[in-house]
Scaffold this motif. Structure first.
Motif, short mmCIF file in Angstrom:
data_model
loop_
_atom_site.label_atom_id
_atom_site.label_comp_id
_atom_site.label_asym_id
_atom_site.label_seq_id
_atom_site.Cartn_x
_atom_site.Cartn_y
_atom_site.Cartn_z
N UNK A 102 0.86 -1.18 0.00
CA UNK A 102 0.00 0.00 0.00
C UNK A 102 0.89 1.23 0.00
N UNK A 103 0.30 2.38 -0.28
CA UNK A 103 1.05 3.64 -0.29
C UNK A 103 0.99 4.27 1.10
N UNK A 104 2.03 4.08 1.87
CA UNK A 104 2.08 4.58 3.23
C UNK A 104 2.04 6.10 3.33
N UNK A 105 2.36 6.80 2.25
CA UNK A 105 2.32 8.26 2.28
C UNK A 105 0.89 8.78 2.35
N UNK A 106 -0.08 7.95 1.91
CA UNK A 106 -1.48 8.37 1.93
C UNK A 106 -2.26 7.74 3.09
N UNK A 107 -1.60 6.96 3.89
CA UNK A 107 -2.21 6.37 5.07
C UNK A 107 -2.24 7.42 6.18
N UNK A 108 -3.26 7.36 7.04
CA UNK A 108 -3.22 8.21 8.23
C UNK A 108 -3.64 7.41 9.44
N UNK A 109 -3.22 7.87 10.60
CA UNK A 109 -3.44 7.14 11.84
C UNK A 109 -3.40 8.08 13.02
N UNK A 110 -3.80 7.55 14.16
CA UNK A 110 -3.75 8.32 15.40
C UNK A 110 -4.20 7.47 16.57
N UNK A 111 -3.88 7.95 17.77
CA UNK A 111 -4.28 7.29 19.00
C UNK A 111 -5.48 8.01 19.60
N UNK A 112 -6.40 7.24 20.18
CA UNK A 112 -7.65 7.78 20.69
C UNK A 112 -7.95 7.27 22.09
N UNK A 113 -8.33 8.19 22.96
CA UNK A 113 -8.79 7.79 24.28
C UNK A 113 -10.32 7.79 24.28
N UNK A 114 -10.94 7.07 25.20
CA UNK A 114 -12.39 6.92 25.17
C UNK A 114 -13.15 8.22 25.43
N UNK A 115 -14.26 8.37 24.76
CA UNK A 115 -15.20 9.45 25.01
C UNK A 115 -16.49 8.85 25.55
N UNK A 116 -17.00 7.82 24.84
CA UNK A 116 -18.19 7.09 25.28
C UNK A 116 -17.94 5.62 25.00
N UNK A 117 -18.16 4.77 25.97
CA UNK A 117 -18.06 3.31 25.78
C UNK A 117 -19.30 2.70 26.39
N UNK A 118 -20.12 2.04 25.59
CA UNK A 118 -21.35 1.43 26.07
C UNK A 118 -21.27 -0.08 25.98
#
Length: 118
Positions: A102-118
């Motif tokens: 895949x083209x890693x230059x067009x990939x995006x990512x990030x880390x997320x902490x919870x806002x709502x978990x049901x």
């Protein structure tokens, strides 16, 4: 408290089998080092938008498909520990931007902490 890393990746349709093989290998490595879940999902109902969308976010080409991935951890601290081990794992050491299906230059990512978990 849980923590999630999320990824959006443009994958050429012709390389989906290769990508799936890599994802299975990577998922095994992440799980062995402590990730709670490793998930890869292929776009099924994802249309280009007027202003933004998953396809637009990765500048999707006609012969590609969007893959959405996430990895679940116990916490941010645990994610940092697991990722350090994964990045030094020899099973993934040979992967380079040139060898990735895949083209890693067009990939995006990030880390997320919870806002709502049901």
């Amino acid at each position: 408290m849980a923590y999630v890393d999320g990824f959006v990746v443009p994958v050429p349709r012709a390389k989906l089998a290769e990508y799936r093989k890599l994802a299975r290998k990577a998922g095994k490595v992440w799980r062995e080092h402590g990730a709670l879940e490793y998930n890869e999902w292929i776009a099924d109902d994802v249309q280009p938008g007027k202003l933004t969308s998953f396809p637009q976010s990765v500048k999707l080409k006609a012969d590609e498909v969007v893959v959405f991935s996430y990895i679940l951890y116990k916490s941010r601290k645990e994610r940092d520990r697991v990722n350090a081990k994964v990045m030094s794992d020899p099973r993934l050491a040979g992967m380079t931007p040139q060898s990735a299906p895949f083209d890693g230059k067009r990939m995006f990512w990030g880390g997320f902490k919870p806002l709502v978990q049901l």
